[in-house]
Design a protein around this motif. Structure first.
Motif: not given
Length: 140
Positions: A54, A103-104, A128, A108, A50-51, A131
């Motif tokens: 987003a 979180y990305v 999406l 998604k 998890r990045n 970024s």
């Protein structure tokens, strides 16, 4: 002992007790802050894939969809910062909006599930957002 010395001694004892209470309260407050910080850190790093951050752009929304409905729809995919339908100056829906996820991976999941989903017989499009656009930087 005189009466004056007794008063000074009592005040000194009260002061010592008050200082002890203050130290205990400060320690308790510090521990609470530490626990909150630890909980936030654990939440932020709960999964390595998890990045942070987003945004999902939603287009072809039905004009009757509100911010609250979009937020409720997005919350099933994960933790969100905000969900916003875009409106013109007259208060009419521009039939598009965005959802900002923490979180990305949640974003998604939302894109996979929401893309081509119909609301009021309109298939909405979910995508999406890049970024680099979000941060106001140019692509290289």
């Amino acid at each position: 002992m005189s009466k004056k010395e007794d008063i000074i001694e009592i005040n000194l004892e009260e002061k010592i007790q008050q200082d002890k209470r203050n130290k205990q309260n400060m320690k308790k407050g510090y521990q609470e802050k530490k626990q909150k910080l630890q909980a936030f850190t654990n939440d932020k790093h709960r999964n390595d894939n998890r990045n942070p951050g987003a945004i999902v752009d939603i287009t072809n929304l039905h004009y009757s969809v509100t911010n609250d409905e979009l937020k409720e729809l997005a919350q099933q995919f994960g933790k969100i910062r905000r969900a916003q339908v875009e409106w013109d100056k007259m208060g009419r829906s521009l039939e598009q909006g965005y959802i900002e996820f923490f979180y990305v991976s949640d974003a998604k999941k939302a894109v996979e599930s929401l893309n081509n989903t119909t609301i009021e017989s309109l298939p909405m499009k979910a995508q999406l957002r890049d970024s680099t656009i979000r941060r106001g930087m140019f692509k290289r």
